[in-house]
Design an enzyme around this catalytic site. Structure first.
Site, PDB file in Angstrom:
ATOM      1  N   VAL B  77      -1.230 -18.118  -6.150  1.00  0.00           N
ATOM      2  CA  VAL B  77      -1.601 -19.234  -6.449  1.00  0.00           C
ATOM      3  C   VAL B  77      -1.374 -19.047  -8.123  1.00  0.00           C
ATOM      4  O   VAL B  77      -1.935 -18.088  -8.523  1.00  0.00           O
ATOM      5  CB  VAL B  77      -3.231 -19.387  -6.263  1.00  0.00           C
ATOM      6  N   CYS B  78      -1.125 -20.170  -8.810  1.00  0.00           N
ATOM      7  CA  CYS B  78      -0.755 -20.038 -10.116  1.00  0.00           C
ATOM      8  C   CYS B  78      -2.062 -19.998 -10.930  1.00  0.00           C
ATOM      9  O   CYS B  78      -2.872 -20.789 -10.924  1.00  0.00           O
ATOM     10  CB  CYS B  78      -0.001 -21.094 -10.517  1.00  0.00           C
ATOM     11  N   VAL B  79      -2.169 -18.964 -11.481  1.00  0.00           N
ATOM     12  CA  VAL B  79      -3.382 -18.616 -12.413  1.00  0.00           C
ATOM     13  C   VAL B  79      -3.809 -19.716 -13.440  1.00  0.00           C
ATOM     14  O   VAL B  79      -4.922 -20.454 -13.460  1.00  0.00           O
ATOM     15  CB  VAL B  79      -3.337 -17.293 -13.425  1.00  0.00           C
TER      16      VAL B  79
END
Lengths: 100, 119, 130
Positions: B77-79
């Site tokens: 999941v992209c931060v």
């Protein structure tokens, strides 16, 4: 190259955008709401039949089934494929481009 | 084949996450490898453990977690996109991890095919 | 910075293209694609950016989303060159359809014809779109 289109051509222009740029001989898979583009008897049928002469066009059957189109008449030249074949297409046709 | 998968949309609003899941499941069953499933844009919402759909519907988040467990998938999941949308370490579902956008590029470099599921 | 593991023989350089077909501000895609592009610059890949269809509006001069209290990321396009991203293409037909010319754009870009763009896309290893 394999082009993926997932929107109905009656609502969005992604199929048109793809067809304008996809070189002759490239492959296009219609899935999700784009399966409506594969039907006979629509205002787009003639254009799609034409497109199927210059491009390899496929339609994803589980998305047809989900939409009550199991027995529907698919345009001549458009090839029905299942998910396994979808996977094969991505392997066989090179780079995959999604038209969003 | 080695695949990198990018999911651009959250669960439920769009079919993108369902399609990405079906694609991964079939690719894995056929013996292909999925190097990473990267969740970006609203796609980060696929990673919240607080999703609780009704019992007669599919549980998209749990389904990803299960596929991740079965095949040791990297559910990334992209931060930056996650922070915007309240998806942080505290709320990620089992099997998901928060990571940088560079991991998407890396997956694109290492994979034979990168496939985007969006809207 | 390299994306490669330590002992690989040749660094992999792939042809990446970021495809922008959507106008800015109405949806978040333009902004988050740009963030993706900037990150990708760190991996020493062969990065291409294409603006076509409504995506051409992303690089129009004079945007002021601040009036809506929205982020003005259009200036960031000017930073691309500094990141070593020089292969920036805009489709001629898309600009013409929308009454734009190269003078209306915030950055210098290579104007490319539709057919040529199709061929360029075909030559990519990775195509990321939103």
């Amino acid at each position: 190259m394999l082009h993926l289109v997932n929107k109905s051509p009656f609502e969005r222009n992604t199929l048109e955008a793809c067809l304008k740029r996809a070189p002759k001989g490239s492959s296009i898979l219609l899935y999700e709401d784009a399966v409506y583009a594969a039907l006979q008897g629509t205002t787009l049928s003639a254009a799609m039949t034409q497109a199927a002469k210059t491009h390899d066009i496929y339609v994803l059957t589980p998305d047809l089934t989900a939409r009550g189109l199991d027995g529907a008449s698919i345009l001549e030249g458009v090839r029905p494929v299942d998910y396994d074949r979808f996977v094969d297409l991505t392997a066989d046709k090179g780079t995959v481009q999604s038209w969003l | 084949m080695k695949y990198a998968i990018l999911v651009n949309e959250g669960p439920f609003n769009h079919q993108a996450s369902d399609s990405a899941y079906q694609f991964c499941k079939h690719a894995l069953q056929k013996g292909h490898e999925v190097l990473r499933v990267f969740f970006y844009y609203d796609g980060v919402l696929n990673g919240t453990k607080h999703s609780a759909p009704q019992a007669d519907d599919r549980n998209i988040v749990k389904r990803w977690s299960q596929l991740g467990k079965d095949y040791h998938l990297d559910l990334a999941v992209c931060v930056a996109a996650g922070l915007r949308r309240g998806i942080t370490e505290e709320v990620v579902a089992p099997g998901f991890r928060i990571t940088g956008l560079g991991q998407l590029v890396e997956a694109g470099i290492d994979a034979d095919r990168t496939i985007v599921f969006g809207d | 910075m390299s994306a490669e593991s330590d002992n690989s023989a040749e660094p992999k350089v792939k042809r990446f293209m970021y495809v922008n077909r959507k106008a800015p501000h109405g949806t978040v895609y333009a902004l988050e694609v740009l963030e993706m592009v900037l990150i990708s610059a760190m991996f020493e890949q062969d990065v291409h950016i294409a603006f076509l269809d409504d995506g051409v509006f992303q690089v129009k001069k004079g945007q002021n989303p601040a009036v809506l209290e929205m982020k003005d990321f259009s200036k960031t396009y000017r930073a691309l060159e500094g990141y070593g991203i020089e292969k920036v293409f805009i489709e001629k037909e898309s600009m013409e359809e929308r009454g734009l010319s190269a003078d209306d754009l915030i950055i210098p870009v290579e104007v490319i014809g539709r057919e040529e763009l199709g061929a360029l896309m075909e030559s990519m290893d990775v195509v990321l779109s939103a």
